[in-house]
Design an enzyme around this catalytic site. Structure first.
Site, PDB file in Angstrom:
ATOM      1  N   PRO A  89      45.985  43.323  35.162  1.00 15.74           N
ATOM      2  CA  PRO A  89      45.322  44.738  35.243  1.00 15.74           C
ATOM      3  C   PRO A  89      44.131  45.419  33.918  1.00 15.74           C
ATOM      4  CG  PRO A  89      47.640  44.788  36.045  1.00 15.74           C
ATOM      5  CD  PRO A  89      47.610  43.374  35.446  1.00 15.74           C
ATOM      6  N   GLU A 116      55.735  41.117  35.584  1.00 16.04           N
ATOM      7  CA  GLU A 116      55.238  42.246  34.849  1.00 16.04           C
ATOM      8  C   GLU A 116      53.732  41.886  33.513  1.00 16.04           C
ATOM      9  OE1 GLU A 116      55.758  44.994  35.539  1.00 16.04           O
ATOM     10  OE2 GLU A 116      56.861  45.213  36.918  1.00 16.04           O
ATOM     11  N   ARG A 154      30.650  31.777  46.203  1.00 20.35           N
ATOM     12  CA  ARG A 154      29.484  32.303  47.214  1.00 20.35           C
ATOM     13  C   ARG A 154      27.645  32.119  47.218  1.00 20.35           C
ATOM     14  NH1 ARG A 154      28.150  36.984  48.278  1.00 20.35           N
ATOM     15  NH2 ARG A 154      27.461  37.135  50.453  1.00 20.35           N
ATOM     16  N   ASP A 169      22.689  41.022  50.373  1.00 23.89           N
ATOM     17  CA  ASP A 169      23.803  42.108  50.100  1.00 23.89           C
ATOM     18  C   ASP A 169      23.144  43.495  49.757  1.00 23.89           C
ATOM     19  OD1 ASP A 169      25.435  40.585  51.360  1.00 23.89           O
ATOM     20  OD2 ASP A 169      26.281  38.672  49.479  1.00 23.89           O
TER      21      ASP A 169
HETATM   22  C1  9D3 Z   1      53.804  49.284  34.787  1.00 20.31           C
HETATM   23  C2  9D3 Z   1      52.422  48.806  34.153  1.00 20.31           C
HETATM   24  N1  9D3 Z   1      52.536  47.458  35.387  1.00 20.31           N
HETATM   25  C3  9D3 Z   1      50.757  47.693  35.724  1.00 20.31           C
HETATM   26  C4  9D3 Z   1      49.927  48.786  36.101  1.00 20.31           C
HETATM   27  C5  9D3 Z   1      52.762  46.299  35.128  1.00 20.31           C
HETATM   28  C6  9D3 Z   1      52.008  45.301  36.115  1.00 20.31           C
HETATM   29  C7  9D3 Z   1      51.772  45.329  37.263  1.00 20.31           C
HETATM   30  C8  9D3 Z   1      51.205  44.520  38.294  1.00 20.31           C
HETATM   31  C9  9D3 Z   1      51.605  44.242  35.468  1.00 20.31           C
HETATM   32  C10 9D3 Z   1      50.463  43.126  36.395  1.00 20.31           C
HETATM   33  C11 9D3 Z   1      51.055  43.132  37.563  1.00 20.31           C
HETATM   34  C12 9D3 Z   1      50.589  42.042  38.394  1.00 20.31           C
HETATM   35  N2  9D3 Z   1      49.039  42.376  39.125  1.00 20.31           N
HETATM   36  C13 9D3 Z   1      48.849  41.504  39.142  1.00 20.31           C
HETATM   37  O1  9D3 Z   1      49.022  40.654  38.145  1.00 20.31           O
HETATM   38  C14 9D3 Z   1      46.864  41.325  38.749  1.00 20.31           C
HETATM   39  C15 9D3 Z   1      46.222  42.541  38.896  1.00 20.31           C
HETATM   40  C16 9D3 Z   1      46.349  44.100  39.667  1.00 20.31           C
HETATM   41  O2  9D3 Z   1      47.591  43.928  39.697  1.00 20.31           O
HETATM   42  N3  9D3 Z   1      44.906  44.970  40.132  1.00 20.31           N
HETATM   43  C17 9D3 Z   1      43.951  44.471  39.911  1.00 20.31           C
HETATM   44  N4  9D3 Z   1      43.718  42.829  39.061  1.00 20.31           N
HETATM   45  C18 9D3 Z   1      44.775  42.577  39.424  1.00 20.31           C
HETATM   46  S1  9D3 Z   1      44.168  40.760  38.581  1.00 20.31           S
HETATM   47  C19 9D3 Z   1      45.674  40.651  37.601  1.00 20.31           C
END
Ligand code: 9D3
Length: 242
Positions: A89, A116, A154, A169
């Protein structure tokens, strides 16, 4: 292009990569996609890949060992240098221009986590490009891996055929700009459905008028729903912001 996806859930990703356009692209030899189970690179008898964070706190952290070993083994399989991508994220937000950049690489190695987070030394030691697919919380990187692979494959030469679909697109890359207008409204048979008729202009056979109507509709729709896109969308014909 070769794409490796390292994940704890290869069985989730694999069927997606066999289906539809991505499946056909693989069958045609345009791309080769391989999913690797991170657990195959754990070193203990319980196949551990994560552990509790030093210093305490909630959740589990993906360990360095299995990730470094998986990356080393996969990179040794092929002489082409891999662009390493860590799905998190905290990464650079995926958009059409990033998809275009990734489509120009000869090899991608995508690491999807679950839980996490990753041990920070994965970032320090592997120096991956960190990518997010948007500001919402997923339970893992698998869905993000599928989104990235879909958006990249794609764009590869020969994957969509020559009907102009990729170029038309609404988010296609035009002269280095990544966004243009949203799409115009489309209709097909029947001519009237539950009292809703197809606009007369589309039945007129007048291709000049049809082109103008579509351009106008696309502009209005973009101004209404995605004013943030208006800079890349014919600035002379309605791009004035309120
Ligand atoms: C408490 C903080 N959390 C972050 C908002 C921890 C957390 C939650 C869920 C860390 C990783 C995740 C799993 N998410 C992914 O692996 C992930 C992701 C996403 O959650 N949103 C957008 N893009 C991506 S790319 C990988």
């Amino acid at each position: 292009m070769r794409i490796d996806v390292v994940t704890l859930f290869p069985e989730v990703c694999e069927p997606f990569f066999q289906a539809s356009i991505i499946g056909r692209a693989q069958a045609a030899g345009r791309v080769e996609i391989a999913c690797t189970n991170l657990r195959d690179y754990s070193t203990d008898k319980h196949h551990t890949v994560d552990d509790r964070p030093f210093g305490g706190g909630p959740g589990m952290v993906l360990m360095c060992g299995p990730v470094f070993d998986a990356v080393a083994a996969l990179e040794a399989e092929d002489p082409r240098s891999a662009t390493r991508i860590l799905l998190t994220p905290q990464g650079r937000r995926l958009d059409q221009s990033l998809a275009g950049e990734l489509a120009s690489r000869e090899r991608l190695l995508i690491i999807a986590g679950h839980y996490e987070g990753f041990d920070e030394r994965i970032r320090i030691g592997l120096e991956p490009l960190e990518v997010s697919i948007g500001d919402y919380v997923l339970s893992g990187g698998e869905a993000a891996a599928m989104v990235i692979v879909d958006s990249v494959v794609r764009l590869l030469p020969g994957v969509l055929g020559d009907d102009g679909s990729a170029a038309e697109d609404s988010f296609s890359i035009v002269a280095g700009e990544s966004e243009q207008c949203l799409e115009y409204p489309q209709y097909t048979r029947p001519r009237v459905f539950r009292d809703m008729a197809v606009p007369d202009v589309l039945m007129s056979g007048d291709h000049g008028r049809i082109r103008e109507w579509r351009k106008q509709q696309a502009l209005e729709r973009t101004k209404d729903r995605r004013p943030d896109l208006m800079t890349g969308c014919e600035p002379d014909s309605g791009g004035d912001q309120p």
